[in-house]
Write a protein that holds these residues in place. Structure first.
Motif, PDB file in Angstrom:
ATOM      1  N   SER A  87      46.182  29.733  24.563  1.00  0.00           N
ATOM      2  CA  SER A  87      47.148  29.812  23.462  1.00  0.00           C
ATOM      3  C   SER A  87      47.032  28.630  22.506  1.00  0.00           C
ATOM      4  CB  SER A  87      48.570  29.894  24.015  1.00  0.00           C
ATOM      5  OG  SER A  87      48.880  28.740  24.771  1.00  0.00           O
ATOM      6  N   ALA A  88      46.387  27.548  22.940  1.00  0.00           N
ATOM      7  CA  ALA A  88      46.258  26.349  22.107  1.00  0.00           C
ATOM      8  C   ALA A  88      44.913  26.260  21.405  1.00  0.00           C
ATOM      9  CB  ALA A  88      46.479  25.098  22.965  1.00  0.00           C
ATOM     10  N   LEU A  89      44.059  27.262  21.553  1.00  0.00           N
ATOM     11  CA  LEU A  89      42.747  27.201  20.914  1.00  0.00           C
ATOM     12  C   LEU A  89      42.866  27.111  19.396  1.00  0.00           C
ATOM     13  CD1 LEU A  89      40.644  29.745  23.038  1.00  0.00           C
ATOM     14  CD2 LEU A  89      40.523  27.245  23.070  1.00  0.00           C
ATOM     15  N   GLY A  90      43.867  27.781  18.840  1.00  0.00           N
ATOM     16  CA  GLY A  90      44.063  27.718  17.398  1.00  0.00           C
ATOM     17  C   GLY A  90      44.394  26.322  16.908  1.00  0.00           C
ATOM     18  N   ASP A  91      45.012  25.515  17.773  1.00  0.00           N
ATOM     19  CA  ASP A  91      45.414  24.161  17.386  1.00  0.00           C
ATOM     20  C   ASP A  91      44.228  23.215  17.234  1.00  0.00           C
ATOM     21  OD1 ASP A  91      48.022  25.058  17.524  1.00  0.00           O
ATOM     22  OD2 ASP A  91      48.335  24.333  19.570  1.00  0.00           O
ATOM     23  N   ILE A  92      43.120  23.532  17.901  1.00  0.00           N
ATOM     24  CA  ILE A  92      41.958  22.631  17.845  1.00  0.00           C
ATOM     25  C   ILE A  92      40.845  23.185  16.960  1.00  0.00           C
ATOM     26  CG2 ILE A  92      42.482  21.686  20.130  1.00  0.00           C
ATOM     27  CD1 ILE A  92      40.182  23.373  21.254  1.00  0.00           C
ATOM     28  N   ALA A  93      41.081  24.334  16.350  1.00  0.00           N
ATOM     29  CA  ALA A  93      40.034  24.974  15.548  1.00  0.00           C
ATOM     30  C   ALA A  93      39.670  24.146  14.320  1.00  0.00           C
ATOM     31  CB  ALA A  93      40.478  26.373  15.134  1.00  0.00           C
ATOM     32  N   GLU A  94      40.664  23.630  13.612  1.00  0.00           N
ATOM     33  CA  GLU A  94      40.380  22.902  12.371  1.00  0.00           C
ATOM     34  C   GLU A  94      39.581  21.623  12.606  1.00  0.00           C
ATOM     35  OE1 GLU A  94      42.520  21.434   8.223  1.00  0.00           O
ATOM     36  OE2 GLU A  94      43.760  22.093   9.920  1.00  0.00           O
ATOM     37  N   PRO A  95      39.979  20.755  13.583  1.00  0.00           N
ATOM     38  CA  PRO A  95      39.148  19.561  13.796  1.00  0.00           C
ATOM     39  C   PRO A  95      37.727  19.882  14.228  1.00  0.00           C
ATOM     40  CG  PRO A  95      40.885  19.728  15.468  1.00  0.00           C
ATOM     41  CD  PRO A  95      41.202  20.712  14.392  1.00  0.00           C
ATOM     42  N   ILE A  96      37.542  20.959  15.005  1.00  0.00           N
ATOM     43  CA  ILE A  96      36.173  21.349  15.375  1.00  0.00           C
ATOM     44  C   ILE A  96      35.410  21.803  14.134  1.00  0.00           C
ATOM     45  CG2 ILE A  96      34.767  22.966  16.696  1.00  0.00           C
ATOM     46  CD1 ILE A  96      36.904  22.952  18.866  1.00  0.00           C
ATOM     47  N   ALA A  97      36.088  22.568  13.277  1.00  0.00           N
ATOM     48  CA  ALA A  97      35.444  23.028  12.044  1.00  0.00           C
ATOM     49  C   ALA A  97      35.022  21.853  11.174  1.00  0.00           C
ATOM     50  CB  ALA A  97      36.398  23.944  11.273  1.00  0.00           C
ATOM     51  N   LYS A  98      35.870  20.834  11.079  1.00  0.00           N
ATOM     52  CA  LYS A  98      35.520  19.656  10.280  1.00  0.00           C
ATOM     53  C   LYS A  98      34.284  18.955  10.859  1.00  0.00           C
ATOM     54  CE  LYS A  98      40.109  18.724   8.367  1.00  0.00           C
ATOM     55  NZ  LYS A  98      41.272  17.805   8.311  1.00  0.00           N
ATOM     56  N   GLY A  99      34.195  18.930  12.187  1.00  0.00           N
ATOM     57  CA  GLY A  99      33.026  18.336  12.824  1.00  0.00           C
ATOM     58  C   GLY A  99      31.771  19.124  12.552  1.00  0.00           C
ATOM     59  N   ILE A 100      31.871  20.459  12.588  1.00  0.00           N
ATOM     60  CA  ILE A 100      30.712  21.305  12.288  1.00  0.00           C
ATOM     61  C   ILE A 100      30.277  21.090  10.834  1.00  0.00           C
ATOM     62  CG2 ILE A 100      29.935  23.689  12.018  1.00  0.00           C
ATOM     63  CD1 ILE A 100      31.719  24.409  14.419  1.00  0.00           C
ATOM     64  N   TYR A 101      31.258  20.971   9.934  1.00  0.00           N
ATOM     65  CA  TYR A 101      30.935  20.740   8.529  1.00  0.00           C
ATOM     66  C   TYR A 101      30.154  19.434   8.354  1.00  0.00           C
ATOM     67  CZ  TYR A 101      31.488  19.493   3.633  1.00  0.00           C
ATOM     68  OH  TYR A 101      31.244  19.101   2.343  1.00  0.00           O
ATOM     69  N   ARG A 116      38.624  31.532  15.519  1.00  0.00           N
ATOM     70  CA  ARG A 116      39.625  30.606  14.990  1.00  0.00           C
ATOM     71  C   ARG A 116      38.985  29.548  14.093  1.00  0.00           C
ATOM     72  NH1 ARG A 116      45.227  31.368  15.951  1.00  0.00           N
ATOM     73  NH2 ARG A 116      45.526  32.401  17.954  1.00  0.00           N
ATOM     74  N   ILE A 117      37.770  29.145  14.429  1.00  0.00           N
ATOM     75  CA  ILE A 117      37.098  28.061  13.716  1.00  0.00           C
ATOM     76  C   ILE A 117      36.526  28.519  12.376  1.00  0.00           C
ATOM     77  CG2 ILE A 117      35.063  26.549  13.774  1.00  0.00           C
ATOM     78  CD1 ILE A 117      35.514  26.296  16.812  1.00  0.00           C
ATOM     79  N   TYR A 118      35.888  29.691  12.347  1.00  0.00           N
ATOM     80  CA  TYR A 118      35.113  30.097  11.175  1.00  0.00           C
ATOM     81  C   TYR A 118      35.916  30.218   9.878  1.00  0.00           C
ATOM     82  CZ  TYR A 118      30.379  30.532  12.948  1.00  0.00           C
ATOM     83  OH  TYR A 118      29.118  30.243  13.397  1.00  0.00           O
ATOM     84  N   PRO A 119      37.199  30.599   9.905  1.00  0.00           N
ATOM     85  CA  PRO A 119      37.959  30.629   8.647  1.00  0.00           C
ATOM     86  C   PRO A 119      38.088  29.261   7.971  1.00  0.00           C
ATOM     87  CG  PRO A 119      39.046  31.990  10.282  1.00  0.00           C
ATOM     88  CD  PRO A 119      37.952  31.254  10.988  1.00  0.00           C
ATOM     89  N   PHE A 120      37.880  28.181   8.729  1.00  0.00           N
ATOM     90  CA  PHE A 120      37.949  26.839   8.154  1.00  0.00           C
ATOM     91  C   PHE A 120      36.617  26.387   7.552  1.00  0.00           C
ATOM     92  CE2 PHE A 120      41.413  26.645  11.332  1.00  0.00           C
ATOM     93  CZ  PHE A 120      42.464  26.236  10.515  1.00  0.00           C
ATOM     94  N   LEU A 121      35.580  27.207   7.675  1.00  0.00           N
ATOM     95  CA  LEU A 121      34.257  26.840   7.168  1.00  0.00           C
ATOM     96  C   LEU A 121      33.929  27.615   5.894  1.00  0.00           C
ATOM     97  CD1 LEU A 121      32.227  26.904  10.518  1.00  0.00           C
ATOM     98  CD2 LEU A 121      33.158  24.885   9.357  1.00  0.00           C
ATOM     99  N   ASP A 122      33.268  26.959   4.956  1.00  0.00           N
ATOM    100  CA  ASP A 122      32.810  27.671   3.767  1.00  0.00           C
ATOM    101  C   ASP A 122      31.606  28.535   4.134  1.00  0.00           C
ATOM    102  OD1 ASP A 122      30.176  26.131   3.068  1.00  0.00           O
ATOM    103  OD2 ASP A 122      31.670  24.561   3.409  1.00  0.00           O
ATOM    104  N   GLU A 123      31.251  29.424   3.232  1.00  0.00           N
ATOM    105  CA  GLU A 123      30.202  30.410   3.528  1.00  0.00           C
ATOM    106  C   GLU A 123      28.875  29.750   3.863  1.00  0.00           C
ATOM    107  OE1 GLU A 123      28.115  34.330   1.427  1.00  0.00           O
ATOM    108  OE2 GLU A 123      29.938  33.444   0.586  1.00  0.00           O
ATOM    109  N   SER A 124      28.515  28.700   3.124  1.00  0.00           N
ATOM    110  CA  SER A 124      27.237  28.023   3.361  1.00  0.00           C
ATOM    111  C   SER A 124      27.201  27.373   4.740  1.00  0.00           C
ATOM    112  CB  SER A 124      27.002  26.968   2.280  1.00  0.00           C
ATOM    113  OG  SER A 124      25.853  26.203   2.560  1.00  0.00           O
ATOM    114  N   THR A 125      28.299  26.714   5.107  1.00  0.00           N
ATOM    115  CA  THR A 125      28.360  26.059   6.425  1.00  0.00           C
ATOM    116  C   THR A 125      28.333  27.089   7.541  1.00  0.00           C
ATOM    117  OG1 THR A 125      29.658  24.252   5.450  1.00  0.00           O
ATOM    118  CG2 THR A 125      29.650  24.422   7.847  1.00  0.00           C
ATOM    119  N   ARG A 126      29.014  28.207   7.336  1.00  0.00           N
ATOM    120  CA  ARG A 126      28.991  29.276   8.357  1.00  0.00           C
ATOM    121  C   ARG A 126      27.569  29.783   8.563  1.00  0.00           C
ATOM    122  NH1 ARG A 126      33.898  31.192   5.996  1.00  0.00           N
ATOM    123  NH2 ARG A 126      32.753  32.772   4.814  1.00  0.00           N
TER     124      ARG A 126
END
Length: 387
Positions: A91-105, A134-144
């Motif tokens: 249930s908490a996976l959504g809470d960590i999606a944005e920081p992971i996305a920033k790291g992928i970026y 949960r993570i991919y909506p925080f990434l732009d198309e190029s990064t995805r």
């Protein structure tokens, strides 16, 4: 090799962090508890103790921690990591999606094309896939597009009992000797380093369902039956001959479904059940019934450990009277300290029993299980002590 692990709780430290450290990873925990974060930063090690007669203790080293709210630091760690794991609760996976996305970026921006595997070690089917969504909506198309080439989300099944506990040393954690971590090999990118002790398999679903519908189903069933019987610990439940038999019967019903669906050897699966029952009865572990029974709405949801195996068994024409009884027992869990239990009772009280089964559990009124659950619920209702 460097791993970033989200969740420095008992499972994170006592299972995933321990295995990663033993496989020569430097482990950076991403956590919320300021005291634990500070201690991990200062000491860079912690003890884990096996719940066996010898109380064997191992020191886990090469660890540190940062606060999940320090998103820039978290992103920088991810940008240079070889592996990301989680043990935060599905249930908490959504809470960590944005920081992971920033790291992928940051990683893709720096053209770090080393393979990165992100593995959600949660009690859920397809946990890593859920995290990816949960993570991919925080990434732009190029990064995805880049991430699709260099970042993978292998699903996994994990199994180790780590009860709630308190120690003089806040970082110490007691775990059962048994563990199992299974990862979907086809999702691993070229050049990955195997984690020592992890079992990589070509087909993951049989292992996930075997674990979920034997261990997780059996554990929560023991808790719900135990709660109705007025018992406090899982060990007390397993010491009660009648209740232990009820738990076994449920596991044999889910086992019949698993054998039919996945072609498991019947004798080997029976031994697997015996092993799990022995783990539940471990005299060196004290696990509270209310802890194992917590979050009943999630456990009664359509794709979790009670309803999903019940519906699949029904499709195969397998009788499941004991699993049906267990679902009714879960619906009677009314522990006032459990927020979900209170919501569950309010839903049933305000909406009615049949609408709850239809809407919350996903079992249509015309389905035979719908009526069987109502019948068993009404039989158990009013009997605070299960007989």
């Amino acid at each position: 090799m460097k791993a970033v692990h989200f969740g420095a709780g008992n499972i994170g430290r006592g299972f995933i962090g321990h295995m990663l450290s033993a496989s020569n990873y430097d482990v950076c925990f991403v956590a919320r508890n300021p005291k634990n974060i500070s201690l991990l930063q200062q000491r860079q090690e912690y003890p884990i103790t096996l719940a066996n007669n010898e109380q064997d203790t191992t020191i886990v080293n090469n660890v540190t921690a940062i606060n999940v709210n320090e998103q820039h630091r978290v992103a920088e760690e991810i940008a240079s990591a070889d592996l990301i794991t989680t043990a935060v609760g599905v249930s908490a996976l959504g809470d960590i999606a944005e920081p992971i996305a920033k790291g992928i970026y940051l990683r893709m921006k720096a053209n770090n094309h080393n393979p990165l595997h992100i593995i959600a070690c949660e009690n859920a089917i397809g946990g890593s896939t859920r995290l990816k969504k949960r993570i991919y909506p925080f990434l732009d198309e190029s990064t995805r597009a880049k991430a699709e080439r260099f970042v993978s989300f292998p699903n996994a099944a994990v199994d180790r009992i780590v009860p709630a506990q308190n120690h003089e040393d806040p970082l110490q954690v007691t775990v059962e000797p048994f563990y199992e971590w299974v990862v979907h090999r086809p999702a691993m990118l070229d050049g990955f380093k195997e984690i020592e002790g992890v079992h990589y398999v070509d087909s993951l679903e049989p292992y996930i369902e075997r674990k979920m519908f034997t261990v997780n189903t059996g554990h929560c069933v023991a808790a719900y039956f135990g709660y109705l019987a007025g018992l406090k610990t899982i060990r007390q439940v397993m010491s009660n001959t009648a209740l232990r038999a009820k738990v076994r019967y449920v596991m044999e019903e889910t086992g019949a479904m698993l054998i039919r669906k996945h072609g498991f050897n019947a004798d080997k699966h029976q031994k697997y059940i015996d092993t799990i029952l022995g783990r539940f009865a471990n005299p060196n572990l004290t696990d509270q019934v209310t802890r194992v029974a917590r979050s009943p709405l999630r456990k009664l949801s359509p794709h979790d450990r009670l309803v999903r195996p019940a519906m699949q068994a029904s499709e195969f024409g397998i009788a499941i009277p004991h699993l049906t009884s267990a679902m009714a027992a879960a619906m009677l869990f009314d522990n006032k300290s459990d927020e979900e239990a209170m919501k569950l009772q309010r839903y049933i009280r305000e909406d009615g029993l049949s609408p709850f089964i239809r809407e919350r559990m996903g079992i249509p009124e015309e389905h035979v299980l719908h009526h069987h659950i109502i019948t068993r619920y009404e039989e158990l209702q009013g009997h605070k002590v299960l007989t």
